[in-house]
Design a protein around this motif. Structure first.
Motif, PDB file in Angstrom:
ATOM      1  N   ARG A  70      35.998  91.005  84.245  1.00 47.14           N
ATOM      2  CA  ARG A  70      36.791  90.541  83.102  1.00 47.14           C
ATOM      3  C   ARG A  70      35.947  89.687  82.161  1.00 47.14           C
ATOM      4  N   ASP A  71      36.375  89.657  80.909  1.00 41.16           N
ATOM      5  CA  ASP A  71      35.844  88.671  79.973  1.00 41.16           C
ATOM      6  C   ASP A  71      36.130  87.300  80.575  1.00 41.16           C
ATOM      7  N   GLY A  72      35.116  86.467  80.686  1.00 42.79           N
ATOM      8  CA  GLY A  72      35.267  85.182  81.361  1.00 42.79           C
ATOM      9  C   GLY A  72      36.058  84.151  80.596  1.00 42.79           C
ATOM     10  N   HIS A  73      36.476  84.460  79.352  1.00 40.10           N
ATOM     11  CA  HIS A  73      37.195  83.481  78.555  1.00 40.10           C
ATOM     12  C   HIS A  73      38.659  83.413  78.980  1.00 40.10           C
ATOM     13  N   GLU A  99      46.425  81.423  69.859  1.00 44.40           N
ATOM     14  CA  GLU A  99      45.741  81.628  68.583  1.00 44.40           C
ATOM     15  C   GLU A  99      44.405  80.895  68.546  1.00 44.40           C
ATOM     16  N   GLN A 100      44.330  79.727  69.183  1.00 45.41           N
ATOM     17  CA  GLN A 100      43.047  79.019  69.244  1.00 45.41           C
ATOM     18  C   GLN A 100      42.021  79.810  70.046  1.00 45.41           C
ATOM     19  N   ALA A 101      42.495  80.652  70.974  1.00 46.09           N
ATOM     20  CA  ALA A 101      41.601  81.495  71.776  1.00 46.09           C
ATOM     21  C   ALA A 101      41.320  82.830  71.083  1.00 46.09           C
ATOM     22  N   GLY A 102      41.868  83.009  69.878  1.00 49.00           N
ATOM     23  CA  GLY A 102      41.639  84.246  69.156  1.00 49.00           C
ATOM     24  C   GLY A 102      42.446  85.412  69.688  1.00 49.00           C
ATOM     25  N   ARG A 103      43.571  85.125  70.324  1.00 52.46           N
ATOM     26  CA  ARG A 103      44.409  86.174  70.899  1.00 52.46           C
ATOM     27  C   ARG A 103      45.780  86.168  70.239  1.00 52.46           C
ATOM     28  N   THR A 104      46.437  87.310  70.225  1.00 49.31           N
ATOM     29  CA  THR A 104      47.728  87.445  69.560  1.00 49.31           C
ATOM     30  C   THR A 104      48.855  87.120  70.531  1.00 49.31           C
ATOM     31  N   ALA A 141      49.451  87.555  75.864  1.00 52.38           N
ATOM     32  CA  ALA A 141      48.338  87.363  74.940  1.00 52.38           C
ATOM     33  C   ALA A 141      47.622  88.697  74.799  1.00 52.38           C
ATOM     34  N   ASP A 142      47.598  89.229  73.582  1.00 52.37           N
ATOM     35  CA  ASP A 142      47.063  90.584  73.368  1.00 52.37           C
ATOM     36  C   ASP A 142      47.735  91.577  74.309  1.00 52.37           C
ATOM     37  N   ASP A 143      49.038  91.449  74.465  1.00 45.76           N
ATOM     38  CA  ASP A 143      49.878  92.328  75.292  1.00 45.76           C
ATOM     39  C   ASP A 143      49.633  92.185  76.796  1.00 45.76           C
ATOM     40  N   GLU A 144      48.825  91.219  77.216  1.00 49.70           N
ATOM     41  CA  GLU A 144      48.616  90.971  78.644  1.00 49.70           C
ATOM     42  C   GLU A 144      49.563  89.863  79.099  1.00 49.70           C
ATOM     43  N   PRO A 145      50.423  90.123  80.099  1.00 46.26           N
ATOM     44  CA  PRO A 145      51.308  89.054  80.580  1.00 46.26           C
ATOM     45  C   PRO A 145      50.496  87.924  81.176  1.00 46.26           C
ATOM     46  N   ILE A 146      50.768  86.697  80.715  1.00 50.06           N
ATOM     47  CA  ILE A 146      49.868  85.605  81.076  1.00 50.06           C
ATOM     48  C   ILE A 146      50.595  84.322  81.465  1.00 50.06           C
ATOM     49  N   GLN A 147      51.905  84.270  81.273  1.00 45.97           N
ATOM     50  CA  GLN A 147      52.637  83.049  81.617  1.00 45.97           C
ATOM     51  C   GLN A 147      54.123  83.359  81.734  1.00 45.97           C
ATOM     52  N   LEU A 148      54.771  82.705  82.698  1.00 47.89           N
ATOM     53  CA  LEU A 148      56.223  82.748  82.837  1.00 47.89           C
ATOM     54  C   LEU A 148      56.755  81.328  82.697  1.00 47.89           C
ATOM     55  N   SER A 149      57.954  81.218  82.177  1.00 47.45           N
ATOM     56  CA  SER A 149      58.546  79.890  82.051  1.00 47.45           C
ATOM     57  C   SER A 149      60.064  80.017  82.072  1.00 47.45           C
ATOM     58  N   THR A 150      60.709  79.078  82.745  1.00 46.68           N
ATOM     59  CA  THR A 150      62.162  78.956  82.678  1.00 46.68           C
ATOM     60  C   THR A 150      62.471  77.518  82.287  1.00 46.68           C
ATOM     61  N   SER A 151      63.258  77.356  81.226  1.00 49.31           N
ATOM     62  CA  SER A 151      63.583  76.015  80.731  1.00 49.31           C
ATOM     63  C   SER A 151      65.084  75.775  80.796  1.00 49.31           C
ATOM     64  N   TRP A 152      65.439  74.512  80.897  1.00 53.13           N
ATOM     65  CA  TRP A 152      66.838  74.089  80.932  1.00 53.13           C
ATOM     66  C   TRP A 152      67.006  72.920  79.967  1.00 53.13           C
TER      67      TRP A 152
END
Length: 251
Positions: A70-73, A99-104, A141-152
């Motif tokens: 993988r890209d190490g970034h 966006e700071q990482a240059g990803r959508t 990020a760039d269509d790669e699932p990278i985080q899950l979150s549940t908020s209340w």
């Protein structure tokens, strides 16, 4: 003493080659057959070793082509100074980090009225059974699932306001701080509790993780306004895809 599994030893060799730069980002790993010849192992050992590295986020398979480093970034999550109230950039913490990482950045969400169980009630300092807005997110990020979150969020704070539904109308893509600012609730601090654990089956599916070594960071974050909890969230991050940065003022 139990013997270390052969696939652990092979994974350690390949991991060292990746982290040292001997196998740089984009490099193709030797095929399973080649690994068998080089290390005198079975195909199943080669498969499990590669699966381990996939679970750690170090390599990625490409259908019909092979397995590549993988890209190490990693996406960097800044836990200090991330929640800008105003400015030209996004106020969503995830959108800003991506966006700071240059990803959508994109995300999926589902909000519904719920009631607080004992754990959430304790985090929000409300009574169990009190009404809350529960929102589940999957961030990409760039269509790669990278985080899950549940908020209340306590509906005692947001019910009947323009920001009751976190991703409706003008609130779409707006971070918690800016959203609550708009109804006169000024968040002035937050607390995060960080642990790690194996990923749960539904998390592995949502984040496209492999079973071997699928370890995640789990952050319990709570926002406060003048000492009153205004929102709490459980955030799940794949360890191999994130770098967590904390910068805290010394008072």
């Amino acid at each position: 003493m139990p013997t270390e599994p052969a696939y652990h030893r092979l994974a350690a060799v390949l991991r060292t080659q990746i982290l040292s730069g001997e196998l740089p980002p984009g490099a193709k790993l030797p095929s399973e057959t080649r690994l068998m010849e080089q290390h005198g192992i079975s195909r199943s050992v080669a498969k499990w070793a590669i699966a381990t590295l996939k679970g750690e986020g170090l390599v990625v398979g490409r259908a019909g082509s092979g397995v590549y480093v993988r890209d190490g970034h990693r996406l960097v999550r800044y836990a200090h100074g991330r929640e800008m109230r105003t400015g030209s950039g996004p106020t969503s913490p995830f959108a800003r980090d991506a966006e700071q990482a240059g990803r959508t950045p994109t995300w999926e969400h589902d909000s519904r009225h719920d009631v607080a169980d004992e754990s959430i009630a304790r985090r929000l300092a409300i009574e169990p059974g009190a009404p809350v807005m529960r929102t589940s997110y999957r961030f990409l990020a760039d269509d790669e699932p990278i985080q899950l979150s549940t908020s209340w969020e306590p509906l005692a704070i947001t019910a009947g306001t323009p920001v009751e539904w976190p991703e409706a109308g003008a609130a779409v893509g707006v971070g918690v701080v800016a959203r609550l600012d708009s109804i006169g609730v000024r968040i002035d601090e937050f607390e995060e509790r960080l642990t790690d654990r194996p990923a749960l089956p539904d998390e592995m599916e949502a984040l496209a993780l492999t079973p071997t070594s699928a370890t995640v960071w789990v952050i319990e974050r709570t926002y406060y306004a003048a000492g009153v909890p205004t929102e709490t969230a459980t955030i799940v991050l794949p360890r191999g895809r994130y770098e967590l940065v904390y910068r805290v003022p010394v008072l």
